[in-house]
Every structure is written in structure tokens, then in C-alpha cells.
Design a protein around this motif. Structure first.
Motif, PDB file in Angstrom:
ATOM      1  N   THR A   1      -3.479  13.376  -7.687  1.00  0.00           N
ATOM      2  CA  THR A   1      -4.864  13.847  -7.678  1.00  0.00           C
ATOM      3  C   THR A   1      -5.001  15.176  -6.945  1.00  0.00           C
ATOM      4  OG1 THR A   1      -5.348  12.627  -5.649  1.00  0.00           O
ATOM      5  CG2 THR A   1      -5.660  11.465  -7.725  1.00  0.00           C
ATOM      6  N   VAL A   2      -4.022  15.477  -6.095  1.00  0.00           N
ATOM      7  CA  VAL A   2      -4.013  16.758  -5.392  1.00  0.00           C
ATOM      8  C   VAL A   2      -3.194  17.793  -6.147  1.00  0.00           C
ATOM      9  CG1 VAL A   2      -3.402  17.897  -3.221  1.00  0.00           C
ATOM     10  CG2 VAL A   2      -4.245  15.540  -3.208  1.00  0.00           C
ATOM     11  N   GLU A   3      -2.032  17.373  -6.659  1.00  0.00           N
ATOM     12  CA  GLU A   3      -1.139  18.285  -7.373  1.00  0.00           C
ATOM     13  C   GLU A   3      -0.530  17.514  -8.541  1.00  0.00           C
ATOM     14  OE1 GLU A   3       0.681  21.025  -9.010  1.00  0.00           O
ATOM     15  OE2 GLU A   3      -0.225  21.664  -7.114  1.00  0.00           O
ATOM     16  N   ALA A   4      -0.752  18.033  -9.753  1.00  0.00           N
ATOM     17  CA  ALA A   4      -0.283  17.326 -10.949  1.00  0.00           C
ATOM     18  C   ALA A   4       1.235  17.349 -11.086  1.00  0.00           C
ATOM     19  CB  ALA A   4      -0.927  17.919 -12.193  1.00  0.00           C
ATOM     20  N   ASN A   5       1.865  18.335 -10.513  1.00  0.00           N
ATOM     21  CA  ASN A   5       3.326  18.443 -10.621  1.00  0.00           C
ATOM     22  C   ASN A   5       3.976  17.331  -9.810  1.00  0.00           C
ATOM     23  OD1 ASN A   5       5.987  19.168 -10.874  1.00  0.00           O
ATOM     24  ND2 ASN A   5       5.803  21.074  -9.711  1.00  0.00           N
TER      25      ASN A   5
ATOM     26  N   ASP B   1       0.807  -1.218   0.000  1.00  0.00           N
ATOM     27  CA  ASP B   1       0.000   0.000   0.000  1.00  0.00           C
ATOM     28  C   ASP B   1       0.838   1.265   0.000  1.00  0.00           C
ATOM     29  OD1 ASP B   1      -2.299  -1.491   0.014  1.00  0.00           O
ATOM     30  OD2 ASP B   1      -2.508  -1.470   2.196  1.00  0.00           O
ATOM     31  N   ILE B   2       2.091   1.167   0.393  1.00  0.00           N
ATOM     32  CA  ILE B   2       2.911   2.373   0.497  1.00  0.00           C
ATOM     33  C   ILE B   2       4.072   2.354  -0.507  1.00  0.00           C
ATOM     34  CG2 ILE B   2       2.342   2.877   2.898  1.00  0.00           C
ATOM     35  CD1 ILE B   2       4.860   1.437   3.739  1.00  0.00           C
TER      36      ILE B   2
ATOM     37  N   GLN C   1       2.678   8.287  -5.307  1.00  0.00           N
ATOM     38  CA  GLN C   1       2.775   9.372  -6.285  1.00  0.00           C
ATOM     39  C   GLN C   1       1.463   9.515  -7.056  1.00  0.00           C
ATOM     40  OE1 GLN C   1       4.808  11.665  -6.735  1.00  0.00           O
ATOM     41  NE2 GLN C   1       6.912  11.091  -6.234  1.00  0.00           N
ATOM     42  N   ALA C   2       0.850   8.386  -7.421  1.00  0.00           N
ATOM     43  CA  ALA C   2      -0.418   8.442  -8.148  1.00  0.00           C
ATOM     44  C   ALA C   2      -1.503   9.074  -7.286  1.00  0.00           C
ATOM     45  CB  ALA C   2      -0.825   7.037  -8.579  1.00  0.00           C
ATOM     46  N   THR C   3      -1.506   8.750  -6.002  1.00  0.00           N
ATOM     47  CA  THR C   3      -2.507   9.348  -5.102  1.00  0.00           C
ATOM     48  C   THR C   3      -2.280  10.845  -4.942  1.00  0.00           C
ATOM     49  OG1 THR C   3      -2.656   7.259  -3.896  1.00  0.00           O
ATOM     50  CG2 THR C   3      -3.506   9.220  -2.801  1.00  0.00           C
ATOM     51  N   LEU C   4      -1.001  11.233  -4.812  1.00  0.00           N
ATOM     52  CA  LEU C   4      -0.703  12.647  -4.607  1.00  0.00           C
ATOM     53  C   LEU C   4      -0.946  13.468  -5.872  1.00  0.00           C
ATOM     54  CD1 LEU C   4       2.567  12.297  -2.488  1.00  0.00           C
ATOM     55  CD2 LEU C   4       0.314  12.996  -1.688  1.00  0.00           C
TER      56      LEU C   4
END
Length: 218
Positions: free
Chosen positions: A64-68, A52-53, A59-62
Motif C-alpha cells: 500500500t506504500v510501494e507497489a514494487n 500478525d507478522i 508484504q501486503a501492508t507494505l
């Protein structure tokens, strides 16, 4: 207090080291966050399993918050701990190298002192052998005298070291890192004792081969 926020405590977690490992446990507060919130500066992630980590999943989860992809840096706790302890490990290796040089110099110095002392006592040792002193007794005599020098030097060194480190411990309080390590001092004293015994062994063996007739004639 500094930001003028009112918070409601909904639970108390166990004490953790949230900063540098040698700073120990300090008061820490966990705040809820959301995408774009000003508290979203560092996230501590724990998964149900190792899978899970994985870095690619995080990176894929993050994203969704910031494309960079460079907006977040992912670091495992093991890597963070290694980065913190790396300077201390390097310092310990440098200390080990310097102590090795100091040990070599002290052993060579002790060898020279014992050898010179024996050269000044050839007649005395010759008389002892002539009066019936055994090689074991001569060796024990030389080793005891060398041991006395080592004991005095070690005692003074330990006293100065404990005093200096005691002052340092009072000035620089550290957690999880012991400045006064009795095990390290004990191991160092044993190493010095063994090295000193080896340094004095060769001159003491040479003293047992002194010809009493030759030394008395000279």
C-alpha cells in the motif's frame, strides 16, 4: 544536529542492541514516519501474535506504500542475529579444527618424548624393579615426569594466551562477546591433561614390563 531537526522527546524506551550484536547497546532514537518520509529506512514490526507478522501479510501492508515488491526486504530478528553470528560460528569451527590438529601433534610429540626418555633409562628402571619397585610405582614415576612436562607447557601457553588476549581485548572492545573466557580455558586445560595422560600411559605400561636381568646385562 547534522540534519538541522528539532525533536520533542515523548518517551524513553529500554536499552536495545540496534546494530551489530558485539557492538553492544548504543544511543538510539526512534522517529515518527509516514509514507515517503526520509526517515522511513527501517521499520521494526511487532504484532499482537505470530500470525500478525507473517511475511505475506507484511508484504501486503507494505504494498500500500510501494507497489514494487522488491522495495522492502523483510527479515526476522532471529535471521538477522543468525547473519551476524554466522562469521563468528565459522571462525569457531575453524579454530576447533586447528586446535584439534594441534592437540594431535602435541599428543604424538609427548608420546615420542616419553618413549625416547624411557629408552634412555632402561638400566635405571631395571635397577628400580630389581630393588623392589612395583609396576604401580614405575607407572606413577613415568606419569609424573610426563605431567611435569605438560604442566610447564600448559603454564607457558596459558600465560602467553592471557597476555595476547588481554592486549586484544584492550584494542578491540566488544560487548556481549567475551574474549577472555575462563570456562573455555579451563575446559581446554582439562582436555590437554586427559590427552597427555593417555599419551604417557602406553609408554609407562611398557616400562613396567622391562626385565631387570636383561637391562642390567646390557
Amino acid at each position: 544536529d547534522t540534519e538541522g531537526d528539532d525533536v520533542v522527546v515523548i518517551g524513553v524506551a529500554k536499552d536495545v542492541v540496534s546494530g551489530l550484536v558485539y557492538d553492544g547497546k548504543r544511543p538510539h532514537i526512534f522517529l515518527p514516519t509516514s509514507p515517503g518520509a526520509r526517515h522511513a529506512r527501517a521499520l521494526l514490526v511487532r504484532g499482537r501474535s505470530i500470525a500478525d507478522i507473517r511475511q505475506d501479510l507484511l508484504q501486503a501492508t507494505l504494498r500500500t506504500v510501494e507497489a514494487n515488491p522488491l522495495a522492502f526486504s523483510i527479515l526476522s530478528l532471529d535471521e538477522a542475529l543468525a547473519l551476524q553470528t554466522y562469521p563468528m560460528i565459522i571462525a569457531s569451527w575453524i579454530g576447533l579444527l586447528l586446535s584439534g590438529i594441534a592437540l594431535a601433534l602435541s599428543v604424538s610429540g609427548l608420546y615420542g618424548v616419553v618413549t625416547y626418555g624411557l629408552s634412555q633409562r632402561v638400566k635405571e628402571i631395571g635397577i628400580r624393579i630389581a630393588l623392589g619397585a612395583t609396576p604401580a610405582a614405575i607407572t606413577r614415576l613415568v606419569m609424573m615426569q610426563a605431567g611435569r612436562l605438560v604442566a610447564i607447557g600448559s603454564g607457558v601457553g596459558l600465560l602467553v594466551s592471557f597476555s595476547a588476549l588481554g592486549i586484544l581485548a584492550a584494542i578491540v572492545p566488544l560487548q556481549n562477546v567475551s574474549i577472555l573466557n575462563l570456562g573455555a580455558f579451563a575446559a581446554g586445560t582439562v582436555v590437554i591433561a586427559v590427552a597427555s595422560a593417555l599419551a604417557a600411559l602406553l609408554p609407562s605400561r611398557a616400562a613396567t614390563r622391562i626385565d631387570p636381568a636383561h637391562s642390567l646385562r646390557s
